[in-house]
Scaffold this active site. Structure first.
Site, PDB file in Angstrom:
ATOM      1  N   TYR A  51       3.820  27.531 -23.562  1.00 31.99           N
ATOM      2  CA  TYR A  51       4.786  29.034 -23.008  1.00 31.99           C
ATOM      3  C   TYR A  51       5.812  28.536 -22.605  1.00 31.99           C
ATOM      4  O   TYR A  51       6.659  29.839 -22.074  1.00 31.99           O
ATOM      5  CB  TYR A  51       4.130  27.587 -21.266  1.00 31.99           C
ATOM      6  N   PRO A 104      15.999  29.934 -12.089  1.00 35.85           N
ATOM      7  CA  PRO A 104      14.508  30.037 -11.274  1.00 35.85           C
ATOM      8  C   PRO A 104      13.651  29.779 -12.919  1.00 35.85           C
ATOM      9  O   PRO A 104      13.903  30.380 -13.508  1.00 35.85           O
ATOM     10  CB  PRO A 104      13.712  30.986 -10.366  1.00 35.85           C
ATOM     11  N   THR A 182      13.519  38.411  -7.575  1.00 28.56           N
ATOM     12  CA  THR A 182      12.962  38.310  -9.394  1.00 28.56           C
ATOM     13  C   THR A 182      12.648  40.137  -8.546  1.00 28.56           C
ATOM     14  O   THR A 182      11.311  40.026  -8.526  1.00 28.56           O
ATOM     15  CB  THR A 182      12.655  37.322  -9.567  1.00 28.56           C
ATOM     16  N   ARG A 191       2.612  38.176 -23.015  1.00 29.57           N
ATOM     17  CA  ARG A 191       2.898  36.565 -23.721  1.00 29.57           C
ATOM     18  C   ARG A 191       1.832  36.233 -24.625  1.00 29.57           C
ATOM     19  O   ARG A 191       0.794  35.442 -24.609  1.00 29.57           O
ATOM     20  CB  ARG A 191       3.315  35.617 -22.742  1.00 29.57           C
ATOM     21  N   HIS A 303      14.816  37.651 -17.858  1.00 30.01           N
ATOM     22  CA  HIS A 303      13.736  37.202 -18.073  1.00 30.01           C
ATOM     23  C   HIS A 303      13.461  35.651 -19.243  1.00 30.01           C
ATOM     24  O   HIS A 303      12.321  35.700 -19.796  1.00 30.01           O
ATOM     25  CB  HIS A 303      11.969  37.351 -17.732  1.00 30.01           C
ATOM     26  N   GLY A 357      18.125  29.015 -18.043  1.00 27.99           N
ATOM     27  CA  GLY A 357      16.410  28.453 -18.559  1.00 27.99           C
ATOM     28  C   GLY A 357      16.165  27.707 -18.864  1.00 27.99           C
ATOM     29  O   GLY A 357      16.022  26.216 -18.397  1.00 27.99           O
TER      30      GLY A 357
HETATM   31  C1  LIG Z   1       9.579  28.177 -18.691  1.00 29.53           C
HETATM   32  C2  LIG Z   1      10.390  30.009 -18.296  1.00 29.53           C
HETATM   33  C3  LIG Z   1       9.755  30.250 -16.656  1.00 29.53           C
HETATM   34  C4  LIG Z   1      10.568  30.966 -16.000  1.00 29.53           C
HETATM   35  N1  LIG Z   1       9.426  31.274 -14.892  1.00 29.53           N
HETATM   36  C5  LIG Z   1      10.934  32.680 -14.025  1.00 29.53           C
HETATM   37  C6  LIG Z   1      10.300  31.949 -12.792  1.00 29.53           C
HETATM   38  O1  LIG Z   1       9.504  31.471 -12.030  1.00 29.53           O
HETATM   39  N2  LIG Z   1      11.234  33.375 -12.493  1.00 29.53           N
HETATM   40  C7  LIG Z   1      12.148  33.724 -12.414  1.00 29.53           C
HETATM   41  O2  LIG Z   1      13.139  34.504 -11.803  1.00 29.53           O
HETATM   42  N3  LIG Z   1      12.807  33.407 -13.416  1.00 29.53           N
HETATM   43  C8  LIG Z   1      11.895  32.950 -14.661  1.00 29.53           C
HETATM   44  N4  LIG Z   1      12.085  32.575 -15.262  1.00 29.53           N
HETATM   45  C9  LIG Z   1      13.373  33.599 -16.376  1.00 29.53           C
HETATM   46  C10 LIG Z   1      14.869  32.472 -15.763  1.00 29.53           C
HETATM   47  O3  LIG Z   1      14.728  32.488 -14.981  1.00 29.53           O
HETATM   48  C11 LIG Z   1      16.025  32.816 -16.828  1.00 29.53           C
HETATM   49  O4  LIG Z   1      16.004  34.227 -16.692  1.00 29.53           O
HETATM   50  C12 LIG Z   1      15.696  32.698 -18.128  1.00 29.53           C
HETATM   51  O5  LIG Z   1      14.904  31.160 -18.790  1.00 29.53           O
HETATM   52  C13 LIG Z   1      16.604  32.470 -19.154  1.00 29.53           C
HETATM   53  O6  LIG Z   1      16.920  32.720 -20.568  1.00 29.53           O
HETATM   54  P1  LIG Z   1      16.603  31.347 -21.459  1.00 29.53           P
HETATM   55  O7  LIG Z   1      16.075  30.622 -21.482  1.00 29.53           O
HETATM   56  O8  LIG Z   1      17.218  31.968 -22.741  1.00 29.53           O
HETATM   57  O9  LIG Z   1      17.995  30.461 -20.448  1.00 29.53           O
HETATM   58  C14 LIG Z   1      11.485  31.355 -16.844  1.00 29.53           C
HETATM   59  C15 LIG Z   1      12.178  31.700 -17.660  1.00 29.53           C
HETATM   60  C16 LIG Z   1      11.326  30.588 -18.454  1.00 29.53           C
HETATM   61  C17 LIG Z   1      11.872  29.845 -20.074  1.00 29.53           C
END
Ligand SMILES: Cc1cc2nc3c(=O)[nH]c(=O)nc-3n(C[C@H](O)[C@H](O)[C@H](O)COP(=O)(O)O)c2cc1C
Length: 413
Positions: A51, A104, A182, A191, A303, A357
């Site tokens: 995940y 987030p 978002t 995924r 994302h 993230g």
């Molecule tokens: C486990 C996970 C859950 C995420 N859940 C959300 C979410 O609930 N809302 C959202 O806007 N982005 C979500 N994202 C995207 C993150 O906000 C972010 O854009 C992204 O993780 C950036 O990339 P990085 O993980 O390489 O830093 C999620 C990312 C991950 C890895």
């Protein structure tokens, strides 16, 4: 090509000598985000890692997120007085330790109980804002009570209008500083890793459950009272769908495919005059449109490679996006940030702030709130060091004159 989900940093030269990562319990020994990641991989069961780490489809976007950073090299200045360096900035007119906001992330309760609160505590301690997801597991009010926190709320639109209206009003009442809408998740990404570990009804498969049972520390810190619920939206979910995985699937199914710029306008009005961002933009026409629609800032990003496969990364379009919005408009980016150097590159190419993230989630999984603060502090220390290395004193002095793109090398006279 480097596999995005190997432990290796993209700059690693063929594994010679073999790089070791610290995965033990002494946080003082942690050297980089990659140590935090290695410990995360040691502690978390497979389905949790799938995940956390997985991207969509062939993971072409996920790969690009790191490659895009690797394509930029520094051309350091020398003989510059580097006695006073500074990476602090103003974010929304208030001082922050560095240009970083914790992104987030939903379903954090799968990493440990109280995960959203721990992320918020880590961010507050490190002096940066934290964005809480609609799909978080801790109540908004509990997170908002964290000492010294700059609390942002991320909104997913799902179900009828009354749901987002209530969430927006609640975030407003709760004193959230900014709202982040978002817009790239109305259709959930494919995924495959993540789906493979679950049955058709959404529960972990037998082998996932068996594997999870082999991780006693995770079981103790996460499953002591069973899987958590989605505290901020549980009342909107039908009673028979309130288990952890079923809730997540149900909310995803309720996201209107028809969400449009009209919805953005309505949310803008409802949120009144507090800062309002759109997150998940990767097309330059949408950059123009978002600015014209009256939002206060844009967060470019894919994302974390979890939605559109084979997309560009935010870094790829940063310079052009900055040209479109002008010098003073808040322009953030997310995706692939694992090093202080990444943040310097993003800043030089036009981003005001980066969102992390996974980097901060590795900190969380490895050491809880302390690990989150550690992850941010590591990134800050790396920024300070590299700023000195490239002969630039402050982030305001940093621009593309210290960068070269690998495709343009060697430079010609
Ligand atoms: C486990 C996970 C859950 C995420 N859940 C959300 C979410 O609930 N809302 C959202 O806007 N982005 C979500 N994202 C995207 C993150 O906000 C972010 O854009 C992204 O993780 C950036 O990339 P990085 O993980 O390489 O830093 C999620 C990312 C991950 C890895």
């Amino acid at each position: 090509m480097t596999r995005p989900n190997s432990h290796s940093d993209i700059a690693e030269m063929g594994g010679t000598p073999h790089r070791r990562f610290y995965t033990g319990g002494d946080i003082a020994k942690v050297q980089s985000i990659f140590d935090l990641r290695a410990r995360t991989h040691r502690l978390m069961p497979d389905f949790v890692l799938e995940y956390l780490e997985g991207g969509s489809g062939e993971e072409g976007t996920l790969l690009r997120e790191r490659e895009a950073f690797a394509e930029w090299r520094f051309m350091p200045h020398t003989l510059v007085d580097e006695s006073h360096r500074d990476v602090s900035v103003d974010i929304l007119g208030r001082p922050a330790a560095m240009p970083l906001v914790v992104a987030p992330t939903g379903l954090n309760g799968v990493f440990m109980r109280g995960a959203d609160t721990a992320l918020a505590q880590g961010a507050a301690r490190a002096g940066v804002p934290f964005t809480q997801s609609t799909m978080s597991n801790d109540p908004m009010e509990q997170v908002g009570a964290v000492n010294g926190l700059r609390h942002w709320w991320q909104l997913y639109v799902f179900g009828g209008e009354e749901i987002w209206q209530e969430l927006v009003d609640r975030a407003h009442r709760n004193g959230c500083e900014a709202l982040v809408l978002t817009t790239n998740s109305q259709i959930f990404g494919q995924r495959e890793w993540d789906s493979r570990g679950r049955t058709a009804s959404g529960f972990p498969t037998l082998s996932s459950t068996f594997n999870a049972a082999l991780h006693p520390r995770w079981v103790a810190s996460t499953m002591d009272r069973g899987m958590p619920e989605f505290a901020n939206v549980v009342d909107f979910i039908p009673r028979d769908k309130r288990s952890f995985f079923q809730s997540a699937d149900w909310i995803r199914e309720q996201m209107p495919r028809s969400m449009s710029w009209d919805t953005v306008q309505k949310i803008r009005l409802r949120w009144k005059d507090r800062p309002f961002f759109i997150k998940g933009i990767l097309n330059l026409d949408d950059v123009r449109r978002a600015k014209d629609s009256g939002v206060d800032g844009i967060i470019l990003g894919s994302h974390g490679g979890r939605q559109t496969d084979w997309a560009v990364s935010a870094l790829d379009i940063l310079q052009q996006a900055r040209e479109i919005v002008g010098p003073d408009y808040p322009l953030f980016m997310s995706g692939g940030v694992r090093r202080g150097t990444d943040i310097l590159k993003a800043r030089a190419l036009g981003a005001d702030v980066v969102m992390t993230g996974r980097a901060t989630l590795y900190g969380l999984c490895a050491y809880g709130a302390d690990g989150v603060a550690k992850a941010i502090e590591l990134l800050r220390t790396e920024m300070m060091n590299e700023l000195g290395q490239i002969g630039v004193r402050t982030l305001h002095d940093l621009d593309t004159s210290v960068l070269a793109r690998t495709g343009d090398l060697p430079l010609r006279g």
